[in-house]
Design a protein around this motif. Structure first.
Motif, mmCIF file in Angstrom:
data_model
loop_
_atom_site.group_PDB
_atom_site.id
_atom_site.type_symbol
_atom_site.label_atom_id
_atom_site.label_comp_id
_atom_site.label_asym_id
_atom_site.label_seq_id
_atom_site.Cartn_x
_atom_site.Cartn_y
_atom_site.Cartn_z
ATOM 1 N N THR A 37 0.916 -1.151 0.111
ATOM 2 C CA THR A 37 0.062 0.062 0.024
ATOM 3 C C THR A 37 0.798 1.142 -0.060
ATOM 4 O O THR A 37 0.417 2.323 -0.388
ATOM 5 N N ARG A 93 9.738 6.068 -6.352
ATOM 6 C CA ARG A 93 10.660 5.831 -5.225
ATOM 7 C C ARG A 93 11.961 7.246 -5.287
ATOM 8 O O ARG A 93 12.931 6.937 -4.805
ATOM 9 N N VAL A 101 5.514 12.162 0.300
ATOM 10 C CA VAL A 101 4.714 11.081 0.665
ATOM 11 C C VAL A 101 4.023 11.206 1.867
ATOM 12 O O VAL A 101 2.720 11.066 1.982
ATOM 13 N N ARG A 138 0.881 0.806 6.782
ATOM 14 C CA ARG A 138 1.352 1.309 8.279
ATOM 15 C C ARG A 138 -0.099 1.427 9.149
ATOM 16 O O ARG A 138 -0.027 1.348 10.300
HETATM 17 O O1 DC Z 1 6.159 1.773 2.923
HETATM 18 P P1 DC Z 1 6.590 3.100 2.250
HETATM 19 O O2 DC Z 1 7.790 3.752 2.830
HETATM 20 O O3 DC Z 1 6.749 2.997 0.598
HETATM 21 O O4 DC Z 1 5.428 4.140 2.211
HETATM 22 C C1 DC Z 1 5.468 5.403 1.987
HETATM 23 C C2 DC Z 1 4.540 6.335 2.640
HETATM 24 O O5 DC Z 1 3.353 5.896 2.373
HETATM 25 C C3 DC Z 1 4.754 6.351 4.102
HETATM 26 O O6 DC Z 1 5.877 7.098 4.567
HETATM 27 C C4 DC Z 1 3.459 6.591 4.664
HETATM 28 C C5 DC Z 1 2.515 6.259 3.454
HETATM 29 N N1 DC Z 1 1.805 5.080 4.011
HETATM 30 C C6 DC Z 1 0.631 5.186 4.555
HETATM 31 O O7 DC Z 1 0.383 6.379 5.366
HETATM 32 N N2 DC Z 1 -0.186 4.113 5.041
HETATM 33 C C7 DC Z 1 -0.099 2.966 4.300
HETATM 34 N N3 DC Z 1 -0.915 1.909 4.782
HETATM 35 C C8 DC Z 1 1.338 2.704 3.411
HETATM 36 C C9 DC Z 1 1.892 3.945 3.365
#
Ligand code: DC
Length: 222
Positions: A37, A93, A101, A138
């Motif tokens: 996600t 990325r 983000v 998250r």
């Molecule tokens: O897993 P990642 O580092 O690629 O995620 C990028 C950003 O997306 C992260 O800093 C916060 C957001 N994110 C979120 O708020 N909720 C999620 N379920 C997945 C990611």
């Protein structure tokens, strides 16, 4: 649990905590659709930035989100978000997306736009004949699938996580991103109730996967 039942595995944790590698391996081990996600938040962030929309400009964010057509493409065992028929590439990325983000992800309207879409990935997995879904993020075990069959929370020492990102060739302020992701009001990064917490600092990916697969496999057999 019956051997044939559809299972949902939720994996949450901070940046570079080992979520992607472990969930990808679990998807192969148990024939699950893998959903990252974070890549969805990244793809939307990249698209909004491309359109010149700033996270601080809520009316512009809402208007832009309302005009996007979201779809899903399944490639192998991985679900990819399509925005207006197109799957985003490596730009999600980039340093620029890394920097923005968390600010976009803190906007309740942005999270609301993704809520039903993320839950709908279970149907995508069923339609494509997967045995279940492994979703990383998250707020998966806390908000998206609080009733998930398995909930894991990964964490690791910040210095080790920074080293992992550097090895991937990425420029990423993971401590700052974690601070923003954990302190926001809308669905903050948190350990979901009932989740198994795993410290990945000093263990190999194989060991993390073995621990998770052991928990899943044991329950599937009982
Ligand atoms: O897993 P990642 O580092 O690629 O995620 C990028 C950003 O997306 C992260 O800093 C916060 C957001 N994110 C979120 O708020 N909720 C999620 N379920 C997945 C990611």
């Amino acid at each position: 649990m019956a051997q044939s039942s559809f299972i949902i595995v939720a994996i949450d944790g901070g940046a570079a905590s080992g979520k992607s590698s472990s969930s990808r391996t679990l998807s192969e081990r148990f024939n699950l659709l893998h959903v990252d996600t974070g890549s969805y938040y990244r793809a939307l962030t990249s698209e909004l930035l491309r359109r010149g929309v700033a996270a601080a400009d809520l009316p512009a964010v809402k208007t832009a989100l309302a005009g996007l057509r979201l779809g899903t493409r399944v490639e192998g065992r991985s679900a990819q978000m399509e925005i207006d028929g197109r799957v985003a590439g490596d730009e999600i990325r980039s340093g620029e997306v890394n920097d923005h983000v968390s600010h976009f992800a803190a906007i309740p309207e942005m999270r609301a736009a993704l809520l039903a879409y993320q839950r709908g990935q279970a149907d995508v997995a069923r339609i494509h004949g997967f045995r279940g879904l492994v979703m990383e993020g998250r707020d998966i075990g806390s908000v998206i699938f609080p009733q998930a069959d398995f909930r894991f929370f990964l964490h690791a020492d910040p210095a080790e996580r920074a080293r992992r990102r550097k090895n991937e060739g990425q420029q990423d302020s993971i401590v700052e991103r974690d601070r923003l992701d954990s302190s926001r009001k809308a669905s903050p990064l948190t350990v979901p109730a009932g989740a198994t917490s795993i410290d990945t600092t000093f263990v190999t990916l194989d060991q993390v996967v073995e621990q998770m697969a052991g928990t899943i496999g044991l329950k599937l057999k009982s």
